[in-house]
Write a protein that holds these residues in place. Sequence first.
Motif, mmCIF file in Angstrom:
data_model
loop_
_atom_site.group_PDB
_atom_site.id
_atom_site.type_symbol
_atom_site.label_atom_id
_atom_site.label_comp_id
_atom_site.label_asym_id
_atom_site.label_seq_id
_atom_site.Cartn_x
_atom_site.Cartn_y
_atom_site.Cartn_z
ATOM 1 N N LEU A 11 -23.095 -14.432 -16.735
ATOM 2 C CA LEU A 11 -24.098 -13.561 -17.273
ATOM 3 C C LEU A 11 -23.680 -12.283 -17.729
ATOM 4 C CD1 LEU A 11 -27.248 -12.287 -17.542
ATOM 5 C CD2 LEU A 11 -26.911 -11.457 -15.028
ATOM 6 N N SER A 12 -22.559 -11.826 -17.125
ATOM 7 C CA SER A 12 -21.769 -10.643 -17.774
ATOM 8 C C SER A 12 -21.075 -10.970 -19.106
ATOM 9 C CB SER A 12 -20.925 -10.241 -16.663
ATOM 10 O OG SER A 12 -21.415 -9.555 -15.433
ATOM 11 N N LEU A 13 -20.499 -11.901 -19.174
ATOM 12 C CA LEU A 13 -19.789 -12.538 -20.288
ATOM 13 C C LEU A 13 -20.730 -12.660 -21.513
ATOM 14 C CD1 LEU A 13 -16.975 -14.580 -19.086
ATOM 15 C CD2 LEU A 13 -16.676 -12.322 -20.137
ATOM 16 N N ARG A 14 -21.892 -13.091 -21.214
ATOM 17 C CA ARG A 14 -22.899 -13.308 -22.056
ATOM 18 C C ARG A 14 -23.719 -12.329 -22.618
ATOM 19 N NH1 ARG A 14 -26.479 -16.342 -18.549
ATOM 20 N NH2 ARG A 14 -28.223 -15.396 -19.896
ATOM 21 N N ALA A 15 -23.808 -11.471 -21.526
ATOM 22 C CA ALA A 15 -24.446 -9.948 -22.026
ATOM 23 C C ALA A 15 -23.543 -9.307 -22.845
ATOM 24 C CB ALA A 15 -24.724 -9.198 -20.836
ATOM 25 N N ALA A 16 -22.221 -9.186 -22.706
ATOM 26 C CA ALA A 16 -21.289 -8.339 -23.358
ATOM 27 C C ALA A 16 -21.060 -9.008 -24.839
ATOM 28 C CB ALA A 16 -20.113 -8.397 -22.448
ATOM 29 N N LEU A 17 -20.750 -10.187 -24.887
ATOM 30 C CA LEU A 17 -20.401 -10.911 -26.118
ATOM 31 C C LEU A 17 -21.855 -10.889 -26.931
ATOM 32 C CD1 LEU A 17 -18.315 -12.209 -27.601
ATOM 33 C CD2 LEU A 17 -19.041 -14.354 -26.825
ATOM 34 N N GLY A 18 -23.089 -10.879 -26.264
ATOM 35 C CA GLY A 18 -24.186 -10.927 -27.150
ATOM 36 C C GLY A 18 -24.748 -9.820 -27.376
ATOM 37 N N ILE A 19 -24.541 -8.507 -26.774
ATOM 38 C CA ILE A 19 -24.728 -7.295 -27.184
ATOM 39 C C ILE A 19 -23.622 -6.778 -28.298
ATOM 40 C CG2 ILE A 19 -24.398 -4.689 -26.677
ATOM 41 C CD1 ILE A 19 -25.643 -5.803 -23.938
ATOM 42 N N MET A 20 -22.254 -7.302 -28.349
ATOM 43 C CA MET A 20 -21.530 -7.000 -29.344
ATOM 44 C C MET A 20 -21.812 -7.891 -30.599
ATOM 45 S SD MET A 20 -18.584 -5.126 -29.719
ATOM 46 C CE MET A 20 -18.429 -4.994 -28.127
ATOM 47 N N SER A 97 -7.030 -0.470 -34.050
ATOM 48 C CA SER A 97 -6.999 1.088 -34.376
ATOM 49 C C SER A 97 -6.227 1.333 -35.843
ATOM 50 C CB SER A 97 -7.008 2.195 -33.629
ATOM 51 O OG SER A 97 -5.434 1.890 -33.075
ATOM 52 N N ASN A 98 -5.324 0.219 -36.100
ATOM 53 C CA ASN A 98 -4.351 0.267 -37.088
ATOM 54 C C ASN A 98 -5.231 0.277 -38.590
ATOM 55 O OD1 ASN A 98 -2.501 0.249 -35.614
ATOM 56 N ND2 ASN A 98 -1.556 -1.851 -35.913
ATOM 57 N N THR A 99 -4.781 0.720 -39.687
ATOM 58 C CA THR A 99 -5.600 0.536 -40.948
ATOM 59 C C THR A 99 -5.679 -0.848 -41.087
ATOM 60 O OG1 THR A 99 -4.195 2.377 -41.800
ATOM 61 C CG2 THR A 99 -5.329 1.183 -43.463
ATOM 62 N N GLY A 100 -7.103 -1.145 -41.439
ATOM 63 C CA GLY A 100 -7.545 -2.462 -41.608
ATOM 64 C C GLY A 100 -7.981 -3.190 -40.394
ATOM 65 N N GLY A 101 -7.678 -2.871 -39.377
ATOM 66 C CA GLY A 101 -7.981 -3.167 -37.970
ATOM 67 C C GLY A 101 -7.067 -4.261 -37.586
ATOM 68 N N GLY A 102 -6.315 -4.347 -36.476
ATOM 69 C CA GLY A 102 -5.350 -5.171 -35.952
ATOM 70 C C GLY A 102 -5.952 -6.487 -35.502
ATOM 71 N N TRP A 103 -5.354 -7.431 -34.665
ATOM 72 C CA TRP A 103 -5.835 -8.430 -34.368
ATOM 73 C C TRP A 103 -6.237 -8.489 -32.803
ATOM 74 C CZ3 TRP A 103 -2.714 -11.149 -30.640
ATOM 75 C CH2 TRP A 103 -1.429 -10.990 -30.508
ATOM 76 N N GLU A 104 -5.999 -7.452 -32.083
ATOM 77 C CA GLU A 104 -6.253 -7.333 -30.629
ATOM 78 C C GLU A 104 -7.938 -7.724 -30.309
ATOM 79 O OE1 GLU A 104 -6.513 -3.616 -28.314
ATOM 80 O OE2 GLU A 104 -6.092 -2.602 -30.108
ATOM 81 N N TYR A 105 -8.673 -7.055 -31.057
ATOM 82 C CA TYR A 105 -10.112 -7.049 -30.870
ATOM 83 C C TYR A 105 -10.525 -8.337 -30.991
ATOM 84 C CZ TYR A 105 -15.309 -6.531 -31.029
ATOM 85 O OH TYR A 105 -16.421 -6.794 -31.005
ATOM 86 N N PRO A 106 -10.432 -9.210 -32.111
ATOM 87 C CA PRO A 106 -10.989 -10.551 -32.105
ATOM 88 C C PRO A 106 -10.261 -11.389 -31.304
ATOM 89 C CG PRO A 106 -9.965 -9.780 -34.455
ATOM 90 C CD PRO A 106 -9.884 -8.616 -33.295
ATOM 91 N N ALA A 107 -9.077 -11.359 -31.116
ATOM 92 C CA ALA A 107 -8.335 -12.344 -30.199
ATOM 93 C C ALA A 107 -8.965 -12.286 -28.430
ATOM 94 C CB ALA A 107 -6.925 -11.921 -29.994
ATOM 95 N N PHE A 108 -9.321 -10.815 -28.339
ATOM 96 C CA PHE A 108 -10.012 -10.553 -26.963
ATOM 97 C C PHE A 108 -11.199 -11.461 -27.046
ATOM 98 C CE2 PHE A 108 -12.754 -8.477 -24.345
ATOM 99 C CZ PHE A 108 -12.226 -8.334 -23.129
ATOM 100 N N MET A 109 -12.161 -11.218 -28.270
ATOM 101 C CA MET A 109 -13.510 -11.794 -28.360
ATOM 102 C C MET A 109 -13.263 -13.132 -28.400
ATOM 103 S SD MET A 109 -15.507 -9.293 -28.257
ATOM 104 C CE MET A 109 -16.859 -9.805 -29.118
ATOM 105 N N ALA A 110 -12.386 -13.782 -28.709
ATOM 106 C CA ALA A 110 -12.085 -15.231 -28.838
ATOM 107 C C ALA A 110 -11.953 -15.990 -27.445
ATOM 108 C CB ALA A 110 -10.937 -15.557 -29.589
ATOM 109 N N LEU A 111 -10.990 -15.209 -26.783
ATOM 110 C CA LEU A 111 -10.810 -15.517 -25.142
ATOM 111 C C LEU A 111 -11.976 -15.312 -24.370
ATOM 112 C CD1 LEU A 111 -7.222 -14.128 -24.820
ATOM 113 C CD2 LEU A 111 -8.060 -16.511 -25.099
ATOM 114 N N THR A 112 -12.928 -14.262 -24.624
ATOM 115 C CA THR A 112 -14.051 -14.143 -23.785
ATOM 116 C C THR A 112 -15.017 -15.071 -24.262
ATOM 117 O OG1 THR A 112 -13.733 -11.607 -24.261
ATOM 118 C CG2 THR A 112 -15.925 -12.414 -23.747
ATOM 119 N N ALA A 113 -15.047 -15.524 -25.501
ATOM 120 C CA ALA A 113 -16.088 -16.777 -25.859
ATOM 121 C C ALA A 113 -15.627 -17.933 -25.077
ATOM 122 C CB ALA A 113 -16.116 -16.786 -27.365
#
Length: 132
Positions: A11-20, A97-113
């Motif tokens: 439920l927590s992961l579904r809510a976090a990913l769904g809201i995002m 936060s790097n210019t153009g956005g780095g890969w940390e956030y989408p990689a984290f989202m992939a692992l969450t999914a």
Amino acid sequence: MKQYNIDLAALSLRAALGIMFLAHGFTKLFVFTPAGTAAYFESLGFPAFMGYLTILFEIGGGLFLLLGILTQIVAILTVIQMIVITYIHSANGWSFSNTGGGWEYPAFMALTALALVFLGNGRFSVLKLIKR
């Protein structure tokens, strides 16, 4: 007790990913506009229609995740989407936060999914409530 904790984790992961996803989908819809999103996708070398599909997927997928409907299918598609986005952002370094956005956030989202692929809906989903 252990199964209850697993259900709460799902439920927590579904809510976090769904809201995002809802936040990103509605930003593309109302701030960047569908035409602007399509143009951005074209600037990355993708067909324009992928921008429109992304808006639909992020809003629809976000709602499905929140409700616990087709969770594993949405999660698998999310893993694929986030791997592509991770690759696109990989040239910008690690930090998002790097210019153009780095890969940390989408990689984290992939692992969450990916975690949701394994967990599934859990008992706290609309489908489970309907079956009761």
